[in-house]
Write a protein that holds these residues in place. Structure first.
Motif, PDB file in Angstrom:
ATOM      1  N   LEU A   9       0.852  -1.190   0.000  1.00  0.00           N
ATOM      2  CA  LEU A   9       0.000   0.000   0.000  1.00  0.00           C
ATOM      3  C   LEU A   9       0.889   1.242   0.000  1.00  0.00           C
ATOM      4  O   LEU A   9       1.837   1.337   0.795  1.00  0.00           O
ATOM      5  CB  LEU A   9      -0.907   0.009   1.234  1.00  0.00           C
ATOM      6  CG  LEU A   9      -1.746  -1.257   1.455  1.00  0.00           C
ATOM      7  CD1 LEU A   9      -2.518  -1.159   2.768  1.00  0.00           C
ATOM      8  CD2 LEU A   9      -2.701  -1.485   0.295  1.00  0.00           C
ATOM      9  N   VAL A  10       0.573   2.186  -0.884  1.00  0.00           N
ATOM     10  CA  VAL A  10       1.390   3.395  -1.014  1.00  0.00           C
ATOM     11  C   VAL A  10       0.472   4.610  -0.935  1.00  0.00           C
ATOM     12  O   VAL A  10      -0.384   4.806  -1.798  1.00  0.00           O
ATOM     13  CB  VAL A  10       2.164   3.415  -2.350  1.00  0.00           C
ATOM     14  CG1 VAL A  10       3.190   4.547  -2.341  1.00  0.00           C
ATOM     15  CG2 VAL A  10       2.825   2.068  -2.644  1.00  0.00           C
ATOM     16  N   ASP A  11       0.654   5.445   0.123  1.00  0.00           N
ATOM     17  CA  ASP A  11      -0.158   6.661   0.273  1.00  0.00           C
ATOM     18  C   ASP A  11       0.552   7.599   1.238  1.00  0.00           C
ATOM     19  O   ASP A  11       1.012   7.168   2.304  1.00  0.00           O
ATOM     20  CB  ASP A  11      -1.559   6.320   0.795  1.00  0.00           C
ATOM     21  CG  ASP A  11      -2.564   7.417   0.487  1.00  0.00           C
ATOM     22  OD1 ASP A  11      -2.340   8.563   0.947  1.00  0.00           O
ATOM     23  OD2 ASP A  11      -3.561   7.143  -0.206  1.00  0.00           O
ATOM     24  N   ASP A  12       0.645   8.875   0.841  1.00  0.00           N
ATOM     25  CA  ASP A  12       1.323   9.829   1.724  1.00  0.00           C
ATOM     26  C   ASP A  12       0.472  10.182   2.944  1.00  0.00           C
ATOM     27  O   ASP A  12       0.984  10.742   3.907  1.00  0.00           O
ATOM     28  CB  ASP A  12       1.685  11.099   0.943  1.00  0.00           C
ATOM     29  CG  ASP A  12       0.456  11.788   0.369  1.00  0.00           C
ATOM     30  OD1 ASP A  12       0.293  12.992   0.592  1.00  0.00           O
ATOM     31  OD2 ASP A  12      -0.347  11.117  -0.315  1.00  0.00           O
ATOM     32  N   LYS A  14      -0.690   8.929   6.004  1.00  0.00           N
ATOM     33  CA  LYS A  14      -0.289   7.759   6.789  1.00  0.00           C
ATOM     34  C   LYS A  14      -1.474   7.093   7.469  1.00  0.00           C
ATOM     35  O   LYS A  14      -1.564   5.857   7.517  1.00  0.00           O
ATOM     36  CB  LYS A  14       0.765   8.163   7.829  1.00  0.00           C
ATOM     37  CG  LYS A  14       2.077   8.613   7.194  1.00  0.00           C
ATOM     38  CD  LYS A  14       3.137   8.887   8.263  1.00  0.00           C
ATOM     39  CE  LYS A  14       4.461   9.316   7.609  1.00  0.00           C
ATOM     40  NZ  LYS A  14       5.520   9.560   8.604  1.00  0.00           N
ATOM     41  N   ALA A  17      -3.350   5.019   4.960  1.00  0.00           N
ATOM     42  CA  ALA A  17      -2.614   3.817   4.568  1.00  0.00           C
ATOM     43  C   ALA A  17      -2.648   2.755   5.664  1.00  0.00           C
ATOM     44  O   ALA A  17      -2.873   1.567   5.401  1.00  0.00           O
ATOM     45  CB  ALA A  17      -1.169   4.180   4.239  1.00  0.00           C
ATOM     46  N   ALA A  21      -4.497  -0.887   5.521  1.00  0.00           N
ATOM     47  CA  ALA A  21      -3.740  -2.104   5.804  1.00  0.00           C
ATOM     48  C   ALA A  21      -4.469  -2.969   6.831  1.00  0.00           C
ATOM     49  O   ALA A  21      -4.534  -4.194   6.701  1.00  0.00           O
ATOM     50  CB  ALA A  21      -2.340  -1.759   6.294  1.00  0.00           C
ATOM     51  N   ALA A  35       2.525  -1.116   4.378  1.00  0.00           N
ATOM     52  CA  ALA A  35       2.176   0.236   3.945  1.00  0.00           C
ATOM     53  C   ALA A  35       3.419   1.118   3.967  1.00  0.00           C
ATOM     54  O   ALA A  35       4.187   1.113   4.942  1.00  0.00           O
ATOM     55  CB  ALA A  35       1.095   0.824   4.843  1.00  0.00           C
ATOM     56  N   HIS A  37       4.841   5.290   2.447  1.00  0.00           N
ATOM     57  CA  HIS A  37       4.198   6.588   2.296  1.00  0.00           C
ATOM     58  C   HIS A  37       4.813   7.477   1.225  1.00  0.00           C
ATOM     59  O   HIS A  37       4.589   8.682   1.207  1.00  0.00           O
ATOM     60  CB  HIS A  37       4.204   7.295   3.659  1.00  0.00           C
ATOM     61  CG  HIS A  37       3.673   6.426   4.754  1.00  0.00           C
ATOM     62  ND1 HIS A  37       2.377   5.990   4.787  1.00  0.00           N
ATOM     63  CD2 HIS A  37       4.295   5.874   5.839  1.00  0.00           C
ATOM     64  CE1 HIS A  37       2.197   5.218   5.853  1.00  0.00           C
ATOM     65  NE2 HIS A  37       3.351   5.126   6.508  1.00  0.00           N
ATOM     66  N   THR A  56      -1.834   2.156  -4.931  1.00  0.00           N
ATOM     67  CA  THR A  56      -1.107   3.405  -4.750  1.00  0.00           C
ATOM     68  C   THR A  56      -1.988   4.619  -5.004  1.00  0.00           C
ATOM     69  O   THR A  56      -2.844   4.605  -5.903  1.00  0.00           O
ATOM     70  CB  THR A  56       0.133   3.467  -5.675  1.00  0.00           C
ATOM     71  OG1 THR A  56       0.780   4.727  -5.507  1.00  0.00           O
ATOM     72  CG2 THR A  56      -0.247   3.306  -7.132  1.00  0.00           C
ATOM     73  N   ASP A  57      -1.764   5.654  -4.201  1.00  0.00           N
ATOM     74  CA  ASP A  57      -2.467   6.918  -4.404  1.00  0.00           C
ATOM     75  C   ASP A  57      -1.975   7.556  -5.700  1.00  0.00           C
ATOM     76  O   ASP A  57      -0.806   7.418  -6.084  1.00  0.00           O
ATOM     77  CB  ASP A  57      -2.200   7.838  -3.210  1.00  0.00           C
ATOM     78  CG  ASP A  57      -3.093   9.072  -3.246  1.00  0.00           C
ATOM     79  OD1 ASP A  57      -4.157   9.009  -3.895  1.00  0.00           O
ATOM     80  OD2 ASP A  57      -2.718  10.085  -2.639  1.00  0.00           O
ATOM     81  N   LYS A 107     -11.426   7.438  -3.728  1.00  0.00           N
ATOM     82  CA  LYS A 107     -11.522   7.680  -2.291  1.00  0.00           C
ATOM     83  C   LYS A 107     -12.761   8.540  -2.003  1.00  0.00           C
ATOM     84  O   LYS A 107     -13.102   9.411  -2.817  1.00  0.00           O
ATOM     85  CB  LYS A 107     -10.283   8.414  -1.787  1.00  0.00           C
ATOM     86  CG  LYS A 107      -8.993   7.637  -1.859  1.00  0.00           C
ATOM     87  CD  LYS A 107      -7.855   8.515  -1.313  1.00  0.00           C
ATOM     88  CE  LYS A 107      -6.532   7.835  -1.322  1.00  0.00           C
ATOM     89  NZ  LYS A 107      -5.448   8.701  -0.809  1.00  0.00           N
TER      90      LYS A 107
END
Length: 464
Positions: A9-12, A14, A17, A21, A35, A37, A56-57, A107
């Motif tokens: 999982l990739v998202d700034d 936190k 994410a 998870a 996860a 970031h 991923t975002d 989202k």
């Protein structure tokens, strides 16, 4: 059952994410979920660990989702990527899919939608990983002479061979004479865990019935006239390995009964012996006959049939994989020249078209023998149509086809059509019947692809 593939999982954001998870961890407790970031951290993680699915975002500072997608797919082509965005539009989703994303979610993510997309992504990744593993096995344990061809039919056979090789179950190999059933059996053995043990074969119809029992199960000294010493038999000789019962449909009812006992109990009784002998042998059986019909006329035991038909493979006839004729012809010619120790020879386009147009009643075996004769009787470096006519005259086979060899233009069109059909069917199978995605991957316009499908009578809906 889907094997764990790993989810990244990739998202700034936190908190988002970590929450995602946890949600996926409860749904998929067996999956390794991590996860990170940033895009940079994601690429580093992909280098450290194997992941089959990445969410991923789209909008992140520094490296955004689009850049991450491109770099991740370049390094890991089998990675399934799902894009996430709070600014979801149809054009955004289409753009993400065009650059290689597997799917797109908006989202805030609805759990039900998330689980559906992730489930499909896990299934895809698991399938790709299994296929890669099976192909690696084939490449490792099978030489270049095994199961030659690139048609959809032969690719499916290769996948089936690699799959059944992993188990220890009995396999029934069906197919016409000359299609390569024994080659399939040898390949199964080479890919199996018994590969370092012997593989033996018995041609059932070639041995008189009164001798076949001794050949299979052995005998003790004095069991019958001429039995001057003990004989192990092929079951014992193959112990720990694999035994191919070739053309099992021609075995007599009496031998069938003894084979059934051997398969049921893992024991054989040598002729004249008072005690059984335990054996550990994997059985492969081949037949060119419809055993179901033989069951109906009571010439083949139904219980033995079900003991043999635990797993089943059908080797396609050459007419069902005509696009492989060119590959096989070149392969057989190269092999024949090497065996004779002569300079390599090639086939002219006209010769290739002729070979492709011919009807090979004896399947691959007939084609191989014909190419061997070409290699022997053709002294030229390039084999032309005239050389084929010569061999046909020597064989007396000129009149096998009443209309003769098809004109070059017609034969060429048939080869192209066969290739095109195989290509589009495999393409549609990969994209599950999605014509737009098939057009994108093939580099054709959707209209052009639809015209091809219509001309060939291929329905995309059958691949969904």
């Amino acid at each position: 059952m889907i094997r764990p593939v790993g989810i990244l999982l990739v998202d700034d954001e936190k908190d988002f994410a970590v929450g995602l998870a946890r949600l996926l961890g409860r749904k998929y407790p067996d999956e390794r979920i991590r996860a990170v970031h940033s895009g940079t951290d994601a690429l580093s993680e992909l280098e450290r660990e194997h992941y089959g699915l990445m969410l991923t975002d789209l909008n992140m500072p520094g490296m955004d989702g689009v850049e991450l997608l491109g770099k991740a797919k370049a390094a890991h082509p089998d990675l399934s990527v799902v894009m996430l965005s709070a600014y979801g539009t149809v054009s955004t989703a289409v753009d993400a899919l065009k650059i290689g994303a597997y799917d797109f979610l908006t989202k805030p993510v609805e759990p039900e939608n998330l689980f559906q997309v992730v489930q499909r992504g896990l299934e895809r990744s698991s399938l790709l990983r299994d296929n890669a593993r099976l192909q690696e096995m084939v490449d490792t344990y099978c030489g270049p002479n095994e199961l030659v061809g690139d048609s959809l039919a032969i690719k499916r056979l290769k996948e089936g061979v690699a799959a059944v090789a992993e188990s220890d179950y009995t396999v029934l190999i069906r197919g016409e004479s000359g299609t390569g059933k024994e080659l399939v059996a040898r390949t199964i053995h080479k890919l199996s865990k018994r590969r370092n043990k012997p593989m033996l074969s018995v041609n059932c119809p070639a041995i008189p019935d009164q001798l076949l029992e001794s050949e299979l199960f052995g005998h003790v000294k004095g069991a019958f006239t001429g039995a001057n010493r003990d004989r192990k038999g092929i079951f014992v000789s193959a112990n720990g390995g694999t035994l191919l019962l070739d053309e099992i449909g021609d075995v007599s009812p009496g031998i069938q009964t003894k084979l059934l006992r051997a398969l049921q109990d893992g024991e054989i009784r040598p002729v004249g012996a008072s005690k059984p002998v335990s054996v550990n042998v994997r059985i492969l059986a081949s037949t060119n006959q419809p055993l179901e019909d033989k069951i109906k006329d009571h010439s083949f035991r139904e219980d033995l049939y079900y003991r043999l038909n635990v797993l089943s493979l059908t080797v396609p006839a050459l007419r069902e994989r005509r696009e492989d004729i060119v590959i096989l012809a070149h392969h057989f010619l190269e092999t024949a020249c090497a065996e004779m120790g002569v300079a390599p020879k090639t086939l002219s386009p006209e010769a290739v078209a002729c070979l492709t147009a011919k009807q090979w009643q004896g399947n691959v075996r007939e084609l191989q023998n014909f190419i061997r004769r070409l290699a022997v009787f053709s002294s030229a470096e390039i084999i032309e149509l005239g050389h084929i006519r010569l061999i046909e005259g020597l064989d007396g086979s000129t009149n096998d086809e009443p209309k003769g060899v098809a004109p070059y233009k017609d034969a060429k069109e048939k080869v192209v059509d066969d290739f095109t059909r195989t290509y589009v069917e495999e393409l549609l199978s990969r994209v599950q019947g999605n014509v737009s995605e098939a057009a994108r991957q093939s580099g054709l316009s959707r209209v052009a692809l639809q015209k091809i499908l219509k001309r060939l009578g291929v329905e995309a809906s059958t691949f969904k």
